[in-house]
Design a protein around this motif. Structure first.
Motif: not given
Length: 53
Positions: A5-7, A14-16, A31, A53
């Motif tokens: 779940g982290d970005i 940018e990904y999740k 994301s 983050n």
């Protein structure tokens, strides 16, 4: 440490994190696409959490 779940950032995108494997691999989805069907598999050491983050 990264969690599902982290970005994160990989190659300036940018990904999740969708999944983290015991061998250090992780599955990512862009994301901006909440229900994307295409994911990429990268090693967790290749990721950057970025400054927010």
């Amino acid at each position: 440490m990264f969690q599902i779940g982290d970005i994160v950032y990989f190659e300036d995108k940018e990904y999740k994190i969708l999944w983290i494997y015991s061998n250090g691999g992780c599955e990512l989805v862009e994301s901006s696409f909440a229900s994307a069907h295409k994911t990429i598999l990268v090693h967790i050491d290749s990721l950057d959490k970025g400054v927010n983050n």
